[in-house]
Design an enzyme around this catalytic site. Structure first.
Site, mmCIF file in Angstrom:
data_model
loop_
_atom_site.group_PDB
_atom_site.id
_atom_site.type_symbol
_atom_site.label_atom_id
_atom_site.label_comp_id
_atom_site.label_asym_id
_atom_site.label_seq_id
_atom_site.Cartn_x
_atom_site.Cartn_y
_atom_site.Cartn_z
ATOM 1 N N LYS A 117 1.420 -0.770 0.000
ATOM 2 C CA LYS A 117 0.306 -0.087 -0.130
ATOM 3 C C LYS A 117 1.056 1.417 -0.143
ATOM 4 C CE LYS A 117 -4.411 -1.795 1.684
ATOM 5 N NZ LYS A 117 -4.092 -3.230 2.082
HETATM 6 C C1 LIG Z 1 -4.763 -4.286 1.369
HETATM 7 C C2 LIG Z 1 -3.762 -6.132 0.572
HETATM 8 C C3 LIG Z 1 -4.488 -6.711 0.750
HETATM 9 C C4 LIG Z 1 -5.414 -6.063 -0.799
HETATM 10 O O1 LIG Z 1 -5.608 -5.323 -1.401
HETATM 11 P P1 LIG Z 1 -6.674 -5.744 -2.437
HETATM 12 O O2 LIG Z 1 -6.341 -4.072 -2.560
HETATM 13 O O3 LIG Z 1 -7.800 -5.313 -1.963
HETATM 14 O O4 LIG Z 1 -6.139 -6.117 -3.546
HETATM 15 C C5 LIG Z 1 -3.828 -8.167 0.151
HETATM 16 N N1 LIG Z 1 -2.337 -7.984 1.353
HETATM 17 C C6 LIG Z 1 -2.187 -7.237 2.036
HETATM 18 C C7 LIG Z 1 -0.739 -7.413 3.028
HETATM 19 C C8 LIG Z 1 -2.872 -5.890 1.553
HETATM 20 O O5 LIG Z 1 -2.051 -5.115 2.690
#
Ligand SMILES: *Cc1c(COP(=O)(O)O)cnc(C)c1O
Length: 474
Positions: A117
């Site tokens: 993220k």
């Molecule tokens: C947020 C997150 C996801 C999922 O991301 P999406 O945008 O829902 O595809 C997967 N793995 C981790 C570690 C995350 O923080």
């Protein structure tokens, strides 16, 4: 570039307004009116570029008309800086690591909060501040988090002059690492709120605040969840980055993506539509498998919520899936509005057979249980010495079960560093000393700052109104 709503009734916006908009006024999500398309020659000429320069070439068409090239370049150079004073701890920003022959993990966890993220939220914070300074405006961000989003958003906005950020998490219901990654970052514009309730309570309060913003006395409220277009846009870049290192675009590449809200994998779908040869996209979910049920059986129906070892994918509804549905329906906003209205009334839906078949040409899927997740963590560690976090392990499992061709390189998105999820690593039965990376080594000794509030909308809104201007009242 102009952006239109997936439900067809909201005004088209430019990039700057989309950045600040969140949901469209008709309840839809914004998507580019026309997706840029690059030629194979153009993509091939980007081989070997530093990450920030590749990012400039991939994203430039999306911000045209809102941000001059020189400014955008500078923002990207800061966002994806490496080295001692940099943002990302690895020189490659997003290194590829080989697991097996032609099987690779794209490590997206070398940012400040150790999850992918950071790629989007480091950029989002800088873009917001840039645009707001130009408009001489301030905004308030409110977000709910069960883990990774909150810390990445706080890290992304901590240096923003024109943003106050309020992140709510359920009191005593997030892991200690995750809580400390939020509460140990100090700044007069950073506000951590622990709500005496669960994650849904937090999210409901965010939604209610967007629906009625009177308590903000005219200050604009901005969303940082993955419905924000800028987050998706930033995630497109690393698909190009990975493919270019594996012989693309002359050669096709496949990706397996651990997903909950369909954000990360939707970025891969866009990369393909922009000209990158991607032959397969695998939707890898945990037991919360609404996306897998759609991809495998054309049923998009809300299920129960199960807590799992991969909490960042514990969702009931995938907010970004609407963006794919829009394309599958020939970009007919009225059709999407109708589908979503049915869905909201609890009906769930299937799409027409030829639309589903079209989706299946590109997408495969798998739902992975906690037992299988643990098994995969142990298996991969034994095989190749790599310790995976539970989300990435789900991606590996799905890649191995759904892979169409061994001749095509398979890239699994490594979405988080295993140190964030010690419980899952322990459950996998692997003896491993998990060490925090250098920049977080003293995380457990740092002071924390957080306000505990009752699970009550008016209490929360009053708190925001009283602190929303760099800690002072709005
Ligand atoms: C947020 C997150 C996801 C999922 O991301 P999406 O945008 O829902 O595809 C997967 N793995 C981790 C570690 C995350 O923080």
């Amino acid at each position: 570039m102009r952006y239109i709503s997936t439900r067809g009734q909201a005004p088209a916006l430019n990039f700057e307004d989309v950045l600040l908009a969140g949901l469209a006024t008709d309840g839809g999500l914004y998507v580019p009116e026309n997706l840029p398309r690059f030629t194979q020659e153009e993509i091939a000429s980007w081989a070997g570029l530093p990450y920030h320069e590749l990012a400039f070439r991939v994203m430039r068409p999306f911000v045209t008309g809102s941000i001059p090239d020189a400014d955008f370049k500078q923002i990207l150079e800061q966002t994806y800086a490496t080295g001692a004073d940099g943002v990302f701890a690895h020189n490659a920003v997003a290194p590829l690591r080989q697991l097996n022959g032609n099987e690779w993990v794209l490590e997206l966890f070398h940012g400040p909060t150790l999850a992918f993220k950071d790629f989007a939220l480091q950029l989002l914070g800088r873009l917001l501040d840039y645009v707001l300074a130009k408009r001489n405006e301030r905004v308030v961000i409110m977000g709910a988090t069960s883990g990774d989003t909150g810390s990445a958003a706080i890290e992304g906005c901590k240096a923003c002059e024109n943003v106050d950020i309020f992140i709510m998490h359920p009191h005593q219901r997030v892991s200690e690492v995750q809580r400390r990654q939020m509460t140990t970052i100090f700044g007069e514009n950073i506000h951590n709120i622990a709500i005496e309730g669960n994650f849904d309570d937090c999210q409901e309060m965010v939604k209610a605040s967007f629906a009625d913003q009177g308590f903000l006395k005219g200050t604009r409220l901005v969303a940082v969840n993955s419905i924000n277009w800028a987050r998706i846009m930033a995630q497109i870049v690393y698909y190009f980055h990975a493919a270019l290192q594996l012989g693309g675009p002359a050669r096709s590449v496949a990706f397996s993506v651990p997903t909950g809200n369909f954000g990360d994998i939707f970025a891969g779908y866009l990369a393909r539509n922009m000209g990158l040869p991607i032959s397969q996209l695998i939707v890898a979910t945990n037991r919360n498998d609404i996306l897998h049920r759609f991809m495998s059986g054309n049923q998009y129906v809300k299920g129960d919520l199960y807590p799992t070892l991969s909490p960042s994918m514990d969702i009931m509804v995938s907010s970004n899936f609407e963006r794919l549905l829009f394309d599958l329906h020939g970009r007919n906003g009225a059709a999407i509005a109708e589908l979503m209205a049915n869905f909201k009334q609890g009906g769930g839906f299937s799409v027409e057979q030829d639309r589903w078949t079209e989706a299946r040409k590109l997408f495969d899927s798998l739902a992975v249980s906690d037992e299988q997740t643990s098994e995969t963590i142990a298996q991969v560690l034994a095989e190749s010495g790599e310790l995976l976090d539970p989300h990435t392990a789900i991606g590996v499992r799905a890649a191995r079960e759904c892979r169409r061709s061994l001749a095509v390189p398979m890239v699994i998105l490594g979405t988080a560093h295993p140190v964030k999820f010690p419980e899952a690593v322990e459950k996998a039965g692997v003896a491993n000393e998990l060490e925090l990376p250098a920049h977080l080594a003293d995380l457990f000794e740092r002071d924390e700052r957080c306000t505990v509030l009752a699970n009550d909308l008016l209490t929360v809104q009053a708190f925001v109104a009283n602190h929303g201007n760099r800690g002072k009242p709005l």
